[in-house]
Scaffold this motif. Structure first.
Motif, short mmCIF file in Angstrom:
data_model
loop_
_atom_site.label_atom_id
_atom_site.label_comp_id
_atom_site.label_asym_id
_atom_site.label_seq_id
_atom_site.Cartn_x
_atom_site.Cartn_y
_atom_site.Cartn_z
N ILE A 68 63.96 20.64 99.21
CA ILE A 68 63.43 21.85 99.84
C ILE A 68 63.33 22.97 98.82
O ILE A 68 62.33 23.71 98.79
CB ILE A 68 64.30 22.25 101.05
CG1 ILE A 68 64.11 21.23 102.18
CG2 ILE A 68 63.98 23.66 101.52
CD1 ILE A 68 65.09 21.39 103.32
N ASP A 69 64.34 23.11 97.97
CA ASP A 69 64.30 24.14 96.94
C ASP A 69 63.12 23.93 95.99
O ASP A 69 62.43 24.88 95.62
CB ASP A 69 65.61 24.17 96.14
CG ASP A 69 66.77 24.71 96.95
OD1 ASP A 69 66.53 25.40 97.98
OD2 ASP A 69 67.93 24.44 96.58
N VAL A 70 62.89 22.68 95.59
CA VAL A 70 61.77 22.38 94.69
C VAL A 70 60.44 22.75 95.35
O VAL A 70 59.57 23.37 94.74
CB VAL A 70 61.78 20.88 94.29
CG1 VAL A 70 60.48 20.47 93.61
CG2 VAL A 70 62.97 20.58 93.39
N ILE A 71 60.29 22.41 96.61
CA ILE A 71 59.05 22.73 97.33
C ILE A 71 58.89 24.24 97.47
O ILE A 71 57.80 24.78 97.24
CB ILE A 71 59.04 22.06 98.72
CG1 ILE A 71 58.93 20.54 98.56
CG2 ILE A 71 57.92 22.60 99.59
CD1 ILE A 71 59.17 19.75 99.82
N ASN A 72 59.96 24.93 97.83
CA ASN A 72 59.87 26.38 98.02
C ASN A 72 59.60 27.13 96.73
O ASN A 72 59.00 28.20 96.76
CB ASN A 72 61.14 26.90 98.69
CG ASN A 72 61.22 26.53 100.15
OD1 ASN A 72 60.20 26.28 100.79
ND2 ASN A 72 62.44 26.46 100.67
N GLU A 73 60.04 26.59 95.60
CA GLU A 73 59.83 27.25 94.31
C GLU A 73 58.43 27.02 93.76
O GLU A 73 57.99 27.76 92.88
CB GLU A 73 60.88 26.78 93.30
CG GLU A 73 62.28 27.25 93.63
CD GLU A 73 63.34 26.60 92.78
OE1 GLU A 73 62.99 25.81 91.86
OE2 GLU A 73 64.53 26.86 93.03
#
Length: 91
Positions: A65-70
């Motif tokens: 999720i962090d990778v997608i949000n960044e």
């Protein structure tokens, strides 16, 4: 005419017949359901899926999720998908 003596059943059918007498009602329903599925040409398969309750899975999900949000492009894609979706019947 001589009456033939009953012979003990042999093989797989014999084992099935003797077990059928001791099956619970739910086990019998499962057996009949499986027979119907087999008659339709289907066979059972086992699918292993991740256990979503494990801490490792939750950590991996959080990282994804962090990778997608960044990522700005991923954010634009997700926003576009949300615009196309119809969520009016969600509660």
């Amino acid at each position: 005419m001589d009456k033939k003596a009953d012979k003990p059943a042999k093989g797989k059918r014999a084992a099935t017949m003797s077990r059928a007498k001791s099956r619970s009602p739910s086990a019998e329903r499962v057996r009949r359901h499986r027979e119907r599925m087999k008659a339709m040409g289907l066979k059972p398969v086992t699918i292993w899926v991740p256990d979503v309750d494990t801490p490792e899975f939750k950590a991996q999900l959080a990282r994804a999720i962090d990778v997608i949000n960044e990522d700005e492009e991923s954010r634009r894609v997700l926003e576009g998908m949300l615009e196309l979706g119809d969520f009016s019947d969600w509660r």
